[in-house]
Design a protein around this motif. Structure first.
Motif, PDB file in Angstrom:
ATOM      1  N   GLY A   1      -4.867 -11.398  -7.728  1.00 31.14           N
ATOM      2  CA  GLY A   1      -5.781 -10.289  -7.419  1.00 31.14           C
ATOM      3  C   GLY A   1      -5.007  -9.008  -7.187  1.00 31.14           C
ATOM      4  N   ARG A   2      -3.851  -9.148  -6.519  1.00 24.47           N
ATOM      5  CA  ARG A   2      -3.028  -7.958  -6.238  1.00 24.47           C
ATOM      6  C   ARG A   2      -2.542  -7.322  -7.535  1.00 24.47           C
ATOM      7  N   MET A   3      -2.103  -8.208  -8.474  1.00 31.87           N
ATOM      8  CA  MET A   3      -1.646  -7.673  -9.758  1.00 31.87           C
ATOM      9  C   MET A   3      -2.805  -7.008 -10.507  1.00 31.87           C
ATOM     10  N   GLN A   4      -3.957  -7.641 -10.407  1.00 29.71           N
ATOM     11  CA  GLN A   4      -5.127  -7.093 -11.101  1.00 29.71           C
ATOM     12  C   GLN A   4      -5.485  -5.696 -10.559  1.00 29.71           C
ATOM     13  N   ARG A   5      -5.494  -5.585  -9.216  1.00 28.50           N
ATOM     14  CA  ARG A   5      -5.815  -4.278  -8.609  1.00 28.50           C
ATOM     15  C   ARG A   5      -4.806  -3.220  -9.039  1.00 28.50           C
ATOM     16  N   LEU A   6      -3.532  -3.644  -9.053  1.00 24.38           N
ATOM     17  CA  LEU A   6      -2.464  -2.712  -9.427  1.00 24.38           C
ATOM     18  C   LEU A   6      -2.657  -2.220 -10.859  1.00 24.38           C
ATOM     19  N   ILE A   7      -2.928  -3.149 -11.751  1.00 22.62           N
ATOM     20  CA  ILE A   7      -3.086  -2.770 -13.161  1.00 22.62           C
ATOM     21  C   ILE A   7      -4.336  -1.904 -13.338  1.00 22.62           C
ATOM     22  N   GLU A   8      -5.410  -2.264 -12.616  1.00 20.01           N
ATOM     23  CA  GLU A   8      -6.621  -1.437 -12.714  1.00 20.01           C
ATOM     24  C   GLU A   8      -6.344  -0.009 -12.241  1.00 20.01           C
ATOM     25  N   ASP A   9      -5.617   0.118 -11.115  1.00 21.27           N
ATOM     26  CA  ASP A   9      -5.295   1.461 -10.610  1.00 21.27           C
ATOM     27  C   ASP A   9      -4.394   2.221 -11.578  1.00 21.27           C
ATOM     28  N   MET A  10      -3.451   1.509 -12.186  1.00 24.19           N
ATOM     29  CA  MET A  10      -2.560   2.189 -13.136  1.00 24.19           C
ATOM     30  C   MET A  10      -3.352   2.679 -14.345  1.00 24.19           C
TER      31      MET A  10
ATOM     32  N   THR B   1      -2.372  -0.648  -3.144  1.00 21.50           N
ATOM     33  CA  THR B   1      -1.540  -0.601  -4.353  1.00 21.50           C
ATOM     34  C   THR B   1      -0.546   0.559  -4.291  1.00 21.50           C
ATOM     35  N   GLY B   2      -0.765   1.474  -3.350  1.00 21.12           N
ATOM     36  CA  GLY B   2       0.109   2.652  -3.276  1.00 21.12           C
ATOM     37  C   GLY B   2      -0.307   3.725  -4.278  1.00 21.12           C
ATOM     38  N   LEU B   3      -1.451   3.509  -4.941  1.00 22.33           N
ATOM     39  CA  LEU B   3      -1.886   4.494  -5.955  1.00 22.33           C
ATOM     40  C   LEU B   3      -3.192   5.189  -5.562  1.00 22.33           C
ATOM     41  N   GLY B   4      -3.793   4.756  -4.439  1.00 22.93           N
ATOM     42  CA  GLY B   4      -5.115   5.275  -4.067  1.00 22.93           C
ATOM     43  C   GLY B   4      -5.162   6.790  -3.952  1.00 22.93           C
ATOM     44  N   LEU B   5      -4.232   7.364  -3.189  1.00 21.83           N
ATOM     45  CA  LEU B   5      -4.295   8.818  -2.987  1.00 21.83           C
ATOM     46  C   LEU B   5      -3.884   9.592  -4.242  1.00 21.83           C
TER      47      LEU B   5
ATOM     48  N   HIS C   1       5.535  12.938   6.372  1.00 24.59           N
ATOM     49  CA  HIS C   1       5.087  12.174   5.200  1.00 24.59           C
ATOM     50  C   HIS C   1       3.937  12.849   4.468  1.00 24.59           C
ATOM     51  N   ILE C   2       3.248  13.751   5.184  1.00 20.45           N
ATOM     52  CA  ILE C   2       1.953  14.213   4.661  1.00 20.45           C
ATOM     53  C   ILE C   2       2.047  14.795   3.247  1.00 20.45           C
ATOM     54  N   SER C   3       3.055  15.659   2.990  1.00 19.41           N
ATOM     55  CA  SER C   3       3.100  16.315   1.675  1.00 19.41           C
ATOM     56  C   SER C   3       3.390  15.314   0.541  1.00 19.41           C
ATOM     57  N   ARG C   4       3.871  14.113   0.882  1.00 24.85           N
ATOM     58  CA  ARG C   4       4.239  13.163  -0.193  1.00 24.85           C
ATOM     59  C   ARG C   4       3.211  12.055  -0.406  1.00 24.85           C
ATOM     60  N   LEU C   5       2.146  12.050   0.417  1.00 28.97           N
ATOM     61  CA  LEU C   5       1.226  10.907   0.364  1.00 28.97           C
ATOM     62  C   LEU C   5       0.542  10.716  -0.985  1.00 28.97           C
ATOM     63  N   THR C   6       0.349  11.824  -1.723  1.00 30.15           N
ATOM     64  CA  THR C   6      -0.384  11.683  -2.991  1.00 30.15           C
ATOM     65  C   THR C   6       0.557  11.293  -4.149  1.00 30.15           C
ATOM     66  N   GLU C   7       1.849  11.131  -3.874  1.00 33.10           N
ATOM     67  CA  GLU C   7       2.755  10.652  -4.934  1.00 33.10           C
ATOM     68  C   GLU C   7       2.477   9.175  -5.202  1.00 33.10           C
TER      69      GLU C   7
END
Ligand code: ADP
Length: 430
Positions: free
Chosen positions: A254-263, A389-393, A367-373
């Motif tokens: 599921g984790r891989m699936q979420r990651l790929i969907e976000d990518m 996934t680290g891709l949400g923001l 950290h704030i200025s880098r959160l959307t990376e």
């Protein structure tokens, strides 16, 4: 007629008429009178030739000063030819000036820098891009040695070694400048510069993204492969252990699936092939459904409130749902049990705002200025524990950019955060 004949026939005719006139005087007044007449005639011819020669000399000193004399005899032809040459020369000069102006204009529009130097590297000319790239000013620096103007050890080594087949990339005044020297005409050299800062940054981002994505995918894959190997090597595994392994493998899958969907979502958001579909967005319905998803994720551990006090907007329902849902799910995932989360839609001073306010762990300002990376996380283990996934923001940022908006983040460690999706105020009535 042949030009030689054209020159000699009138000249000989004139000489002959002079001698005929002198002969007539000789016949009428004797030898002395004839000789005097011939001498006088020759003096007149000589003086007139000298006068034309003098006028020609004056004109050659300063051809622009005035008109050429009309001349007489062979001089008429000489002056006419000189006049034609002058006209042609003027025409060539004006063509050359026009061409030079066009060349200068083209050079000034060129994004690449071009500097021309002589054989000992004294600057002769450069275009505005070279001025920008190397910090030069043509007026001030013309005639100075380029190695005294670009005082960078790598640049000086490059010149000394003379290995010009390879370009040199300089870190110069905070930018990456690619330099290449091309010798020409034996005694001159062209220095071509290219600002590679953006290309290098994009290339570094691409490398980081691939490294991060591979790393993120490798961890769950390793877990799955590990469990599969155990299952194959131990066919008599008891049902409870097998069940526990299958559960863990499903989680990692599921984790891989979420990651790929976000990518995939991110790559769609960045691609020109998927232009933004604008439709009317029923904001009240959208915020309610995002709140319902957040409540389901929270499972009753948080108090989630909704307030909608603003107009609908035009935009992509799917994309805005994904952005708002990411903000709401982050609030749930980064707030301890018992926390309160407020989802609101309202008019700002000159924008429309969807805000998610939580009473969670908060974020340290650094950290704030880098959160959307992409893949940037304050606390990696917490993000993974909560299925991040680290891709949400990064998705939120891109959705808002496509809608002409942006994300604002206010947070204090230990007190909570407010994430605001600000959209341009292109409100719809009702
Ligand atoms: P993730 O999937 O890791 O949550 P995001 O891109 O959504 O990735 O968020 C990036 C990081 O920003 C998170 O790992 C977390 O450290 C921080 N963050 C995001 N939202 C919040 C929040 N509401 N409270 C505290 N930290 C947050």
């Amino acid at each position: 007629m042949n030009p030689t004949l054209l020159f000699w026939v009138p000249a000989l005719l004139r000489m002959a008429s002079l001698f005929v006139a002198a002969g007539v005087v000789w016949w009428m007044g004797g030898l002395v009178a004839g000789l005097v007449a011939a001498l006088l005639g020759m003096i007149v011819v000589l003086v007139s030739q000298l006068r034309y020669l003098q006028q020609l000399g004056h004109w050659l000193d300063d051809p622009q000063s005035g008109k050429l004399p009309d001349g007489w005899g062979a001089w008429t032809d000489v002056f006419a030819r000189l006049y034609r040459l002058r006209r042609e020369d003027e025409r060539h000069q004006s063509e050359l000036a026009e061409w030079l102006a066009r060349f200068r204009q083209a050079m000034s529009l060129l994004p690449e820098g071009v500097a021309i130097m002589d054989d000992v590297l004294f600057l002769e000319w450069c275009n505005p891009a070279a001025e920008r790239h190397l910090g030069l000013t043509l007026e001030r620096d013309k005639g100075l040695r380029v190695t005294n103007l670009v005082r960078h050890p790598d640049f000086i080594d490059y010149i000394i070694l003379g290995r010009y087949e390879q370009p040199l990339t300089l870190s110069f005044r905070g930018r990456k400048i690619e330099c290449r020297i091309i010798p020409f005409e034996n005694r001159r050299q062209i220095l071509v510069t290219h600002d590679a800062t953006d290309t290098e940054r994009i290339e570094a981002m691409r490398r980081d993204f691939i490294a991060n994505a591979s790393h993120e995918l490798r961890t769950p894959l390793t877990v799955i492969v590990g469990f599969l190997e155990i299952a194959m090597s131990d066919p008599c595994m008891d049902a409870a252990t097998r069940q526990a392994h299958l559960k863990l493998m499903t989680e990692q899958g599921g984790r891989m699936q979420r990651l790929i969907e976000d990518m995939l979502t991110l790559s769609r958001l960045e691609s020109d092939e998927f232009p933004l579909r604008r439709e009317r967005v029923d904001i009240a319905g959208l915020v309610e459904s995002v709140a319902a998803e957040a409540r389901a994720l929270s499972g009753g551990r948080h108090e989630i409130a909704v307030s909608v006090d603003g107009p609908d907007v035009m935009g992509s329902v799917e994309e805005l749902r994904s952005a708002f849902a990411n903000l709401a799910s982050n609030a749930v995932r980064y707030s301890p049990e018992g926390g309160r989360i407020d989802l609101s839609w309202k008019r700002g001073e000159d924008d429309l705002q969807f805000s998610v306010k939580d009473s969670g762990i908060g974020i340290d300002p650094q950290h704030i200025s880098r959160l959307t990376e992409r893949f940037y996380r304050v606390d990696k283990s917490r993000s993974r524990e909560t299925q991040g996934t680290g891709l949400g923001l990064a998705i939120v940022k891109h959705v808002l950019l496509r809608h002409g908006g942006r994300v604002k983040i206010c947070s204090k460690p230990g007190e909570g955060s407010t994430f605001t999706a600000s959209l341009p105020n292109t409100s719809l009535p009702g």
